[in-house]
Each structure stands twice: as C-alpha cells, then as structure tokens.
Write a protein that holds these residues in place. Structure first.
Motif, PDB file in Angstrom:
ATOM      1  N   TYR A   1      26.546  42.141  45.601  1.00 17.05           N
ATOM      2  CA  TYR A   1      27.530  41.509  46.399  1.00 17.05           C
ATOM      3  C   TYR A   1      27.248  42.000  47.871  1.00 17.05           C
ATOM      4  N   ALA A   2      26.888  43.505  47.874  1.00 14.56           N
ATOM      5  CA  ALA A   2      26.682  44.434  49.379  1.00 14.56           C
ATOM      6  C   ALA A   2      26.016  45.333  49.018  1.00 14.56           C
ATOM      7  N   ALA A   3      25.618  45.962  50.049  1.00 15.03           N
ATOM      8  CA  ALA A   3      25.033  47.256  50.088  1.00 15.03           C
ATOM      9  C   ALA A   3      25.152  48.164  51.239  1.00 15.03           C
ATOM     10  N   THR A   4      25.871  49.226  51.075  1.00 10.32           N
ATOM     11  CA  THR A   4      26.523  50.049  52.211  1.00 10.32           C
ATOM     12  C   THR A   4      25.355  50.904  52.883  1.00 10.32           C
ATOM     13  N   GLY A   5      24.423  51.417  51.939  1.00 14.40           N
ATOM     14  CA  GLY A   5      23.473  52.238  52.093  1.00 14.40           C
ATOM     15  C   GLY A   5      23.953  53.786  52.053  1.00 14.40           C
ATOM     16  N   LEU A   6      25.280  53.937  51.605  1.00 13.92           N
ATOM     17  CA  LEU A   6      26.029  55.185  51.543  1.00 13.92           C
ATOM     18  C   LEU A   6      26.224  55.349  50.108  1.00 13.92           C
ATOM     19  N   ASN A   7      26.963  56.589  49.754  1.00 17.55           N
ATOM     20  CA  ASN A   7      27.233  56.797  48.414  1.00 17.55           C
ATOM     21  C   ASN A   7      28.852  56.417  48.175  1.00 17.55           C
ATOM     22  N   ASN A   8      28.959  55.021  47.326  1.00 16.52           N
ATOM     23  CA  ASN A   8      30.042  54.319  47.414  1.00 16.52           C
ATOM     24  C   ASN A   8      31.021  55.150  46.546  1.00 16.52           C
ATOM     25  N   THR A   9      32.323  55.082  46.582  1.00 19.57           N
ATOM     26  CA  THR A   9      33.158  55.616  45.689  1.00 19.57           C
ATOM     27  C   THR A   9      34.189  54.456  45.107  1.00 19.57           C
ATOM     28  N   ASN A  10      35.356  54.354  45.635  1.00 17.37           N
ATOM     29  CA  ASN A  10      36.250  53.304  45.175  1.00 17.37           C
ATOM     30  C   ASN A  10      36.422  52.223  46.222  1.00 17.37           C
ATOM     31  N   ILE A  11      36.668  50.794  45.536  1.00 18.43           N
ATOM     32  CA  ILE A  11      36.828  49.763  46.344  1.00 18.43           C
ATOM     33  C   ILE A  11      38.172  49.060  46.034  1.00 18.43           C
ATOM     34  N   ALA A  12      38.558  48.253  46.756  1.00 16.07           N
ATOM     35  CA  ALA A  12      39.735  47.545  46.722  1.00 16.07           C
ATOM     36  C   ALA A  12      39.877  46.362  47.615  1.00 16.07           C
ATOM     37  N   PHE A  13      40.376  45.215  47.347  1.00 16.78           N
ATOM     38  CA  PHE A  13      40.413  44.159  48.074  1.00 16.78           C
ATOM     39  C   PHE A  13      41.613  43.882  48.868  1.00 16.78           C
ATOM     40  N   SER A  14      41.342  43.489  50.043  1.00 19.54           N
ATOM     41  CA  SER A  14      42.655  43.271  50.989  1.00 19.54           C
ATOM     42  C   SER A  14      43.292  41.853  50.789  1.00 19.54           C
ATOM     43  N   SER A  15      44.427  41.622  51.147  1.00 17.79           N
ATOM     44  CA  SER A  15      44.911  40.347  51.128  1.00 17.79           C
ATOM     45  C   SER A  15      44.134  39.017  51.680  1.00 17.79           C
ATOM     46  N   GLY A  16      43.131  39.495  52.661  1.00 19.75           N
ATOM     47  CA  GLY A  16      42.407  38.462  52.849  1.00 19.75           C
ATOM     48  C   GLY A  16      41.154  38.442  52.300  1.00 19.75           C
ATOM     49  N   ALA A  17      41.268  38.574  51.106  1.00 15.22           N
ATOM     50  CA  ALA A  17      39.845  38.691  50.192  1.00 15.22           C
ATOM     51  C   ALA A  17      38.597  39.302  50.962  1.00 15.22           C
TER      52      ALA A  17
ATOM     53  N   HIS B   1      33.109  42.184  54.881  1.00 13.35           N
ATOM     54  CA  HIS B   1      33.663  40.805  55.111  1.00 13.35           C
ATOM     55  C   HIS B   1      33.241  39.655  54.038  1.00 13.35           C
ATOM     56  N   SER B   2      34.073  38.646  53.955  1.00 16.78           N
ATOM     57  CA  SER B   2      33.873  37.830  52.915  1.00 16.78           C
ATOM     58  C   SER B   2      32.468  37.007  53.254  1.00 16.78           C
ATOM     59  N   ASP B   3      31.905  37.188  54.571  1.00 15.32           N
ATOM     60  CA  ASP B   3      30.511  36.564  54.722  1.00 15.32           C
ATOM     61  C   ASP B   3      29.117  37.623  54.449  1.00 15.32           C
ATOM     62  N   GLY B   4      29.657  38.731  53.958  1.00 16.64           N
ATOM     63  CA  GLY B   4      28.802  39.693  53.765  1.00 16.64           C
ATOM     64  C   GLY B   4      28.399  40.899  54.775  1.00 16.64           C
TER      65      GLY B   4
END
Length: 143
Positions: A90-106, A121-124
């Motif tokens: 879905y995406a790549a941040t280039g960092l050490n990801n930990t937790n994720i959550a969706f906002s009300s705007g998807a 963002h929804s467009d990646g």
C-alpha cells in the motif's frame, strides 16, 4: 484465560466479510497475524490469518471497507482483503514503522520509531505531519 500471542503487536477487529467480529492480533515474534473468533471468554487457539508478505509486522488497521493493513518495521505497509488475501504493498515510508490508524477521511496515519508521524493520503502520497520522540502508538479522532 483469554487468547495470548507470542509477543503481541497491534490488535483490531474485522468489521466486514466472512470473519466480521473476529479479533486480529499481530504476533510479532512469529511474523504473522492471527485471527481469534468470538466468544473471547475462554482459552482458545488463534488461527494463522496472514503469514506471507510480512517483514517485521507490528501495526494493524482495518479500513471502512474491511481491508486489513499491516505496517512492517522495514517501512512497508501491506494491504490484505478481509479474508486475509494479499492485495499488494500500500505504501512505503522508508522508516521503521510502528502502529497505524485510519482517520475519518480514509487516510492512513503511521507512527515510526524515528518519531515521524506520516500521513498516507488516499492517492498514495506521503506527508510528514509532525515528530514525537519515541513514537510507538497512534490514534486518530474525528474532525
């Protein structure tokens, strides 16, 4: 006693699909996502739900459509259907990801161990919206 995983990460409930109402748990130690069906009142074994395309899973989120997203410590976020089928990166941040959550705007919000909070963002596209030292967890709130 309730279900206990080997080194748990994030948890989330499935909201759509054939496993709606099941609890998902990131089993960090074994690099997989386990599904636990209700009721949650007795000791029970979890079912291996997502075991592929994970490289250091830790974070977990379910979007409004019921798709499952898993953040990995290698900076990737993988997407799966509500039945656990791999959809793709879905995406790549280039960092050490930990937790994720969706906002009300998807839009997906990502916490990183480097402290960056990233808005996917929804467009990646990615936007760093702030930095918090030692960031591990994240949540979003309505407008």
């Amino acid at each position: 006693a309730p279900f206990v995983s080997d080194g748990g990460g994030a948890t989330a409930f499935l909201t759509k699909g054939v496993f709606s109402g099941n609890l998902l748990v990131v089993d960090v130690a074994n690099k997989k996502v386990v599904r636990v069906k209700p009721p949650f009142t007795a000791s029970q074994s979890g079912v291996d739900f997502i075991t592929t395309n994970l490289t250091g899973p830790i974070g977990l989120a379910v979007n409004a459509q019921g798709n499952v997203f898993v953040s990995n410590t290698d900076g990737t976020i993988q997407q799966f259907t509500s039945a656990g089928k791999f959809v793709g990166q879905y995406a790549a941040t280039g960092l050490n990801n930990t937790n994720i959550a969706f906002s009300s705007g998807a839009n997906l919000m990502v916490a990183t161990s480097q402290g960056s909070i990233i808005w996917v963002h929804s467009d990646g596209t990615l936007t760093t919206v702030g930095t918090i030292a030692g960031t591990q967890g994240i949540t979003t709130c309505p407008k």
